[in-house]
Write a protein that holds these residues in place. Sequence first.
Motif, mmCIF file in Angstrom:
data_model
loop_
_atom_site.group_PDB
_atom_site.id
_atom_site.type_symbol
_atom_site.label_atom_id
_atom_site.label_comp_id
_atom_site.label_asym_id
_atom_site.label_seq_id
_atom_site.Cartn_x
_atom_site.Cartn_y
_atom_site.Cartn_z
ATOM 1 N N ALA A 64 3.385 -39.316 -34.811
ATOM 2 C CA ALA A 64 3.172 -40.350 -33.713
ATOM 3 C C ALA A 64 4.247 -41.768 -33.506
ATOM 4 N N LEU A 65 5.077 -41.559 -33.772
ATOM 5 C CA LEU A 65 6.424 -42.578 -33.484
ATOM 6 C C LEU A 65 6.611 -42.738 -31.753
ATOM 7 N N ALA A 231 -4.646 -36.072 -34.498
ATOM 8 C CA ALA A 231 -4.732 -37.763 -34.422
ATOM 9 C C ALA A 231 -3.523 -38.734 -33.850
ATOM 10 N N ALA A 232 -2.170 -37.919 -34.381
ATOM 11 C CA ALA A 232 -1.461 -38.669 -34.172
ATOM 12 C C ALA A 232 -0.679 -38.881 -32.530
ATOM 13 N N ASP A 235 -3.584 -40.873 -30.441
ATOM 14 C CA ASP A 235 -2.670 -42.053 -30.504
ATOM 15 C C ASP A 235 -1.835 -42.259 -29.736
ATOM 16 N N ARG A 239 -1.785 -44.232 -26.561
ATOM 17 C CA ARG A 239 -0.361 -45.930 -25.968
ATOM 18 C C ARG A 239 0.863 -45.163 -24.741
ATOM 19 N N PRO A 530 -15.696 -38.446 -36.343
ATOM 20 C CA PRO A 530 -15.076 -38.627 -37.131
ATOM 21 C C PRO A 530 -14.945 -36.955 -37.365
ATOM 22 N N PRO A 531 -13.811 -37.094 -37.284
ATOM 23 C CA PRO A 531 -13.303 -34.575 -37.742
ATOM 24 C C PRO A 531 -14.593 -34.476 -38.020
ATOM 25 N N ARG A 548 -10.982 -35.643 -29.285
ATOM 26 C CA ARG A 548 -10.537 -36.843 -29.359
ATOM 27 C C ARG A 548 -10.383 -37.900 -28.087
ATOM 28 N N PHE A 561 -10.475 -51.264 -28.926
ATOM 29 C CA PHE A 561 -8.958 -50.527 -29.488
ATOM 30 C C PHE A 561 -8.803 -50.520 -31.424
ATOM 31 N N PRO A 562 -9.003 -49.431 -32.169
ATOM 32 C CA PRO A 562 -9.375 -48.331 -31.702
ATOM 33 C C PRO A 562 -10.272 -47.688 -31.361
ATOM 34 N N VAL A 563 -10.414 -47.169 -30.297
ATOM 35 C CA VAL A 563 -12.534 -46.569 -30.415
ATOM 36 C C VAL A 563 -12.428 -46.293 -31.314
ATOM 37 N N ALA A 564 -14.022 -47.360 -31.984
ATOM 38 C CA ALA A 564 -14.931 -47.024 -33.039
ATOM 39 C C ALA A 564 -15.368 -45.403 -32.524
ATOM 40 N N TYR A 565 -15.404 -44.763 -34.305
ATOM 41 C CA TYR A 565 -15.979 -44.045 -34.069
ATOM 42 C C TYR A 565 -17.888 -44.016 -33.816
ATOM 43 N N ARG B 147 -6.818 -49.918 -38.972
ATOM 44 C CA ARG B 147 -6.656 -48.713 -37.992
ATOM 45 C C ARG B 147 -6.344 -50.190 -36.558
ATOM 46 N N ILE B 151 -1.268 -45.915 -36.042
ATOM 47 C CA ILE B 151 -0.453 -45.262 -37.261
ATOM 48 C C ILE B 151 0.693 -45.209 -37.020
ATOM 49 N N THR B 152 1.539 -46.165 -36.324
ATOM 50 C CA THR B 152 2.880 -46.136 -36.153
ATOM 51 C C THR B 152 3.681 -47.065 -36.753
ATOM 52 N N ILE B 247 -6.151 -39.794 -41.840
ATOM 53 C CA ILE B 247 -6.622 -39.707 -40.918
ATOM 54 C C ILE B 247 -6.972 -38.152 -41.164
ATOM 55 N N GLY B 250 -11.080 -38.970 -41.108
ATOM 56 C CA GLY B 250 -11.451 -39.659 -40.233
ATOM 57 C C GLY B 250 -11.746 -41.370 -40.091
ATOM 58 N N PRO B 253 -6.428 -41.897 -36.624
ATOM 59 C CA PRO B 253 -6.713 -43.392 -36.007
ATOM 60 C C PRO B 253 -7.157 -44.289 -34.938
#
Lengths: 567, 253
Positions: A64-65, A231-232, A235, A239, A530-531, A548, A561-565, B147, B151-152, B247, B250, B253
């Motif tokens: 994610a970095l 997920a990462a 995200d 960005r 959610p997955p 996603r 943000f982040p988008v609510a599931y 949230r 996650i960074t 994660i 769910g 992120p």
Amino acid sequence: MGRRAQRGVALIALLAVAVMAIAYLLTSRLNAASRFVGIDRDSNAMVLARAKRALIGYMAQQAALSGENNPGHLPCPEAPANFGTTNEGIESAFCAAPAVGRLPWRTLGLEKLVDAAGEPLWYAISTGWHRPNSMTTLTINSDSPGQLNLNGATSDVVAVIIAPGPAITVQAGGPCAAWSQARPAAGPPDLRNYLECGNVTGSYVTSSPGNTFNDQVLRVSVADIIPALEAAVADRMQREIAPALRSVYAAASWGTSAGNPLYPFATPFANPGTSNYRGVNGTYQGLLPFTSSDAACGADPRCTANFVTWNTGVGPTVTASGGALIAPSCSFPNASTARCTGIYVGAGTVTLRMSARASNLAMALRTLAPGNMTVDYGLVPYTASGSGTSSSGTFNTDGSANLTLNADVPGLGAGINVFFRLTADLGVIADHALLNPANPTTGWFVRNEWYRLVYYAVAQQSTPNALPAYGCDSTNCLRYNGVSPPRNIRSLLVLAGQSLSNPAARPNGNLADYLEYDNVDLGTRYEQRPPRASKVSNPAFNAPFNDRLILVDWIAPNPTFPVAYLP
Amino acid sequence: MPRSHIWRIRGFTLTEMAVVFVIISLLLASAMYTLSAQTDQRNIDETRRRLEAARELILAFAVVNSRLPCPATAASNGAEAFTGANCTSAYGGFLPAQAIGFQVVDAAGFAVDAWQNRIRYAVSGAAPIGCAVGPTLPHFINATNLRTNGITCQPNDLVVCRSATGITATTCGPATNIVTNQNIVVALVFGTGKNGTSGGGGIDEAANTNGDQVFVWHTPTPVGAANGEFDDQMTWITVGELYGKLIAAGLLP
């Protein structure tokens, strides 16, 4: 004799022996439990599971970095030189195949996890998931297979974590080479002193312990690792990729603005492995128009030099400001070159302005590079040369664009004729930075081929198709998740994720293998849930689901943000 | 006859009795010693199990609540202790047994180890680093911020060192003294060991209960070791484990 026999010394001796025997039994029974293999293996299983969880979490967090160019790669094993030193547990920066060694527990942030025999864990990584050197870049995305050989078959395993167990003597036989294990305190460690049989040769086995094998092996499969990676990556796309996509055709030089940008047409969805990624007029969802004209792009079917090209049926023309032109003449000497020649007269700086039409510009991601236009000039043809300085463009409804390329040349005064020649090849319509695999911010997306797993949707009103009064509104923008008040989305991406039915059949042209539920219906409503990785389809719970959403652009009110599931 | 009668009731001599008692006491002493060592080992194992259970319960709490729990304080009886939005004692509190549902508790409701000493717990409370947005604080103990910040974000306070020699209130000091770097531990659970009540007296153990973000963990050392007796048992949760769990659930992120 009879009297002596009654003195009781023998009884005392017997008592002493009995006490010692009982004491021995007592103490040895207290220890006995740990000798049971089952308990050892239970304890190992817990330790291995914790290591696996830490490994996956570490991978996702690193992925994610910003700046991580190989999102999804696993850390290398502990550097052999770190064995037994204060640096033990720290990963090796790079590791060539076979990447096997002790688990880099300190890099993962763990304490020094040991198995039931008190031995630190070992770890092996599949080719393609570890970095062999600083030059090699990996290609890891949802469709990447594991390549580790496990139990005699190349499997979906990307790594194994191994509890080596106590040192044993390995008898030769089958895949096992004879070896008497020792555990010296000083490194570098010899693989054979810790692992046995197939685990030494890279043919990993998960079989039960025996006389010549006591490793306990836990697999880390693609299915374990990919959801966390997705997920990462989603995200990071929000960005890094969304802002880049938003800015492609949003600038004053395009006659557009960040407040009212244009978006390219989508490529009709087809097998992402073989698609040419060319946008098509009137297509509003599908693959990203990721066609590239980069010569380094190679044999990839999305690469072609002449998709975005000059429309030789229109123009070109040339005008000047700050001076006058005498007998200008323009032509297309070939399909990829526009040229204007003539004479200019003026004092001070004269700006020569060539106009031409480029086809298919809105079917791709391009940027204008006026510096690639050359201008030659001089009192006799031609003694000096320069390059273009600025440019602008306006889109037409068919996705073509009228481009204007400017070059500044020095006027030598009234009445002095100067010859000029403007030459613009297709280099003036360069690939947008988003297509560049070397781009420091977005290059990972191209190099790891994530674009193959991304579904692109745009509101029709925000494409050139709606010109001149373009721009979606509350009646025709895209919608997501049924949020209230409704947000008006100009464009969004859906990261399709791993195949939920058969990962081995990727890539394929079946959209239902990529998207789920509301996202696959070709409508303008999209959803993020959610997955859910269930193998059984259950519409009541929208399962399975692993799409996603990445929102690229919207009209105020801004989405949160982040988008609510959705549930 | 009278003579033999006297023989029959004579019994053992003092010397014989002394020898027997010496032998029996020696045997008993050795058995008791082994038993006591075994009991210690059992308590150590039991404490390790409890700490692992606590770790799992904290992660389970995180899945249900989308955040980490705050430590309990001496006044909160096993419940989380908040001061405003922040933890009352992020680094110097106890395991919030009530919040996470830890089973073995003392009369006051605090989670205890095998020696009935309260299990301690620390959570990352300082501003995280590397966040894509914000960060809005607090991060790890607030579901919304966790949230939103994304996650960074990496923790930037808790750190585990090899020894208390050279540590400061915020770092381990020299690089060779580092067990975990400063951007990896989000929560820490530890027991103060058999000597928990009396305190070991050494600087290594003292570093764990002084309420700052720097902790010390190494293999046990006996009385008389350079930094004193050390029998604290510790486990911790990495940022990767926490995010990976959330994660998978769910929630991120």
